[in-house]
Design a protein around this motif. Structure first.
Motif, PDB file in Angstrom:
ATOM      1  N   LEU A 141       0.833  -1.202   0.000  1.00 38.95           N
ATOM      2  CA  LEU A 141       0.000   0.000   0.000  1.00 38.95           C
ATOM      3  C   LEU A 141       0.869   1.254   0.000  1.00 38.95           C
ATOM      4  CD1 LEU A 141      -3.060   0.711   0.202  1.00 38.95           C
ATOM      5  CD2 LEU A 141      -2.703   0.993   2.657  1.00 38.95           C
ATOM      6  N   ALA A 142       1.984   1.204   0.725  1.00 42.24           N
ATOM      7  CA  ALA A 142       2.882   2.355   0.815  1.00 42.24           C
ATOM      8  C   ALA A 142       3.511   2.706  -0.529  1.00 42.24           C
ATOM      9  CB  ALA A 142       3.981   2.078   1.837  1.00 42.24           C
ATOM     10  N   GLN A 143       3.491   1.746  -1.449  1.00 42.48           N
ATOM     11  CA  GLN A 143       4.040   1.989  -2.784  1.00 42.48           C
ATOM     12  C   GLN A 143       2.971   2.491  -3.751  1.00 42.48           C
ATOM     13  OE1 GLN A 143       6.882  -1.156  -4.141  1.00 42.48           O
ATOM     14  NE2 GLN A 143       6.470  -2.088  -2.160  1.00 42.48           N
ATOM     15  N   GLY A 144       1.775   2.788  -3.217  1.00 43.82           N
ATOM     16  CA  GLY A 144       0.715   3.368  -4.030  1.00 43.82           C
ATOM     17  C   GLY A 144      -0.054   2.382  -4.889  1.00 43.82           C
ATOM     18  N   LYS A 145       0.029   1.100  -4.556  1.00 50.87           N
ATOM     19  CA  LYS A 145      -0.627   0.089  -5.385  1.00 50.87           C
ATOM     20  C   LYS A 145      -2.118  -0.010  -5.074  1.00 50.87           C
ATOM     21  CE  LYS A 145       3.472  -2.848  -5.953  1.00 50.87           C
ATOM     22  NZ  LYS A 145       4.032  -4.201  -5.747  1.00 50.87           N
ATOM     23  N   SER A 146      -2.889  -0.352  -6.091  1.00 47.86           N
ATOM     24  CA  SER A 146      -4.323  -0.577  -5.923  1.00 47.86           C
ATOM     25  C   SER A 146      -4.543  -1.945  -5.276  1.00 47.86           C
ATOM     26  CB  SER A 146      -5.019  -0.549  -7.284  1.00 47.86           C
ATOM     27  OG  SER A 146      -4.575  -1.648  -8.081  1.00 47.86           O
ATOM     28  N   LEU A 194      -3.538  -4.694  -7.697  1.00 45.93           N
ATOM     29  CA  LEU A 194      -2.099  -4.915  -7.824  1.00 45.93           C
ATOM     30  C   LEU A 194      -1.514  -5.551  -6.562  1.00 45.93           C
ATOM     31  CD1 LEU A 194      -0.881  -1.688  -9.664  1.00 45.93           C
ATOM     32  CD2 LEU A 194      -1.005  -4.023 -10.571  1.00 45.93           C
ATOM     33  N   ILE A 195      -2.031  -5.150  -5.398  1.00 42.37           N
ATOM     34  CA  ILE A 195      -1.560  -5.761  -4.157  1.00 42.37           C
ATOM     35  C   ILE A 195      -1.903  -7.246  -4.142  1.00 42.37           C
ATOM     36  CG2 ILE A 195      -1.845  -5.809  -1.649  1.00 42.37           C
ATOM     37  CD1 ILE A 195      -2.367  -2.794  -1.759  1.00 42.37           C
ATOM     38  N   ALA A 196      -3.111  -7.564  -4.559  1.00 40.31           N
ATOM     39  CA  ALA A 196      -3.543  -8.964  -4.606  1.00 40.31           C
ATOM     40  C   ALA A 196      -2.642  -9.765  -5.540  1.00 40.31           C
ATOM     41  CB  ALA A 196      -5.002  -9.047  -5.072  1.00 40.31           C
ATOM     42  N   TYR A 197      -2.330  -9.195  -6.692  1.00 40.98           N
ATOM     43  CA  TYR A 197      -1.470  -9.881  -7.661  1.00 40.98           C
ATOM     44  C   TYR A 197      -0.064 -10.085  -7.092  1.00 40.98           C
ATOM     45  CZ  TYR A 197       1.238 -10.755 -11.903  1.00 40.98           C
ATOM     46  OH  TYR A 197       2.097 -11.295 -12.828  1.00 40.98           O
ATOM     47  N   LEU A 220       0.934 -10.238  -3.963  1.00 39.59           N
ATOM     48  CA  LEU A 220       1.011 -11.139  -2.812  1.00 39.59           C
ATOM     49  C   LEU A 220       0.390 -12.505  -3.074  1.00 39.59           C
ATOM     50  CD1 LEU A 220       0.163  -8.643   0.096  1.00 39.59           C
ATOM     51  CD2 LEU A 220       2.411  -9.342  -0.774  1.00 39.59           C
ATOM     52  N   GLY A 221      -0.174 -12.697  -4.266  1.00 34.11           N
ATOM     53  CA  GLY A 221      -0.790 -13.980  -4.594  1.00 34.11           C
ATOM     54  C   GLY A 221      -2.081 -14.226  -3.845  1.00 34.11           C
ATOM     55  N   LEU A 222      -2.835 -13.149  -3.589  1.00 34.99           N
ATOM     56  CA  LEU A 222      -4.093 -13.248  -2.861  1.00 34.99           C
ATOM     57  C   LEU A 222      -5.237 -12.724  -3.724  1.00 34.99           C
ATOM     58  CD1 LEU A 222      -2.825 -11.805   0.554  1.00 34.99           C
ATOM     59  CD2 LEU A 222      -3.139 -14.222  -0.025  1.00 34.99           C
ATOM     60  N   THR A 223      -6.469 -12.877  -3.242  1.00 31.00           N
ATOM     61  CA  THR A 223      -7.624 -12.343  -3.958  1.00 31.00           C
ATOM     62  C   THR A 223      -7.917 -10.924  -3.474  1.00 31.00           C
ATOM     63  OG1 THR A 223      -9.222 -13.146  -2.335  1.00 31.00           O
ATOM     64  CG2 THR A 223      -8.598 -14.658  -4.121  1.00 31.00           C
ATOM     65  N   GLU A 224      -8.634 -10.160  -4.304  1.00 34.85           N
ATOM     66  CA  GLU A 224      -9.000  -8.806  -3.904  1.00 34.85           C
ATOM     67  C   GLU A 224      -9.863  -8.781  -2.639  1.00 34.85           C
ATOM     68  OE1 GLU A 224      -9.770  -5.560  -6.735  1.00 34.85           O
ATOM     69  OE2 GLU A 224      -9.573  -7.101  -8.306  1.00 34.85           O
ATOM     70  N   PRO A 225     -10.857  -9.689  -2.496  1.00 34.95           N
ATOM     71  CA  PRO A 225     -11.634  -9.694  -1.254  1.00 34.95           C
ATOM     72  C   PRO A 225     -10.759  -9.920  -0.014  1.00 34.95           C
ATOM     73  CG  PRO A 225     -12.809 -10.895  -2.951  1.00 34.95           C
ATOM     74  CD  PRO A 225     -11.443 -10.614  -3.504  1.00 34.95           C
ATOM     75  N   THR A 226      -9.711 -10.749  -0.158  1.00 31.09           N
ATOM     76  CA  THR A 226      -8.804 -10.982   0.966  1.00 31.09           C
ATOM     77  C   THR A 226      -8.050  -9.708   1.316  1.00 31.09           C
ATOM     78  OG1 THR A 226      -8.524 -13.317   0.393  1.00 31.09           O
ATOM     79  CG2 THR A 226      -6.832 -12.327   1.778  1.00 31.09           C
TER      80      THR A 226
END
Length: 206
Positions: free
Chosen positions: A155-160, A163-166, A168-174
């Motif tokens: 998040l500190a890198q300004g990611k949506s 993009l964070i989900a991608y 970290l290998g997680l889903t957006e709901p997670t």
């Protein structure tokens, strides 16, 4: 690491005086150690993606990411890299939290050169280096789990969220669930407030 191998180390700190002191301590251990420097988490990640290193000396207050989120992000991409966290304040639960996140040691920036040298030598030899005494006061980053700290680093890198989900290998709901838990833990209501709270906490610990 045999005696004839040239060791490579990263010093991640954006304060020139601190960097100079740490380089002096590293070369006091072994003048042949090759040192690369970084001022941001992004620079650390770029170095780790292209080269192999024997250790990382990591400041908790970098230009693009603050607090233990730095350590969590490094551990996510290089879990076996020995990390010595360097901070201006060890009078908190930061050393314990750093250890929980996988750091091999915690060094106060005000330590004398001889102590810096000893800590670096111990880390390079596979040991650990932590303060003998730790206060119990909880820092803001101490309220977050390792998974939540990794989300904050992204998040500190300004990611949506996508993009964070991608990353970290997680889903957006997670990711949304993690963010909701982070907001509750920090007593804030949105991303900007969460990042501000963590930066303020890092300033107190730096």
């Amino acid at each position: 690491m045999g005696g004839y191998l040239i060791r490579h180390l990263i010093i991640a700190d954006d304060h020139p005086i601190c960097v100079s002191a740490l380089i002096a301590a590293v070369h006091a251990v072994d003048s042949s150690i090759q040192v690369r420097t970084a001022e941001t988490l992004g620079e650390i990640q770029d170095l780790l993606a292209t080269e192999s290193f024997d250790a990382l000396l990591l400041d908790l207050a970098l230009k693009d990411c603050q607090g233990l989120a730095n350590l969590a992000a490094v551990q996510a991409v290089a879990p076996r890299l020995p990390v010595l966290v360097v901070s201006g304040n060890a009078a908190s639960n930061l050393p314990a939290k750093a250890a929980m996140l996988g750091a091999r040691g915690f060094l106060n920036k005000t330590a004398p050169l001889a102590e810096m040298k000893s800590a670096i030598a111990v880390i390079l030899e596979g040991g650990t280096w932590f303060p003998a005494r730790e206060e119990q006061a909880e820092s803001l980053t101490g309220r977050l789990s390792p998974a939540q700290l990794r989300v904050m680093a992204e998040l500190a890198q300004g990611k949506s969220n996508k993009l964070i989900a991608y990353s970290l290998g997680l889903t957006e709901p997670t990711i949304k669930s993690h963010l909701s838990a982070i907001y509750r833990a920090l007593g804030v209501h949105n991303r900007s407030q969460a990042l501000l709270a963590l930066r303020q906490g890092a300033d107190e610990a730096a």
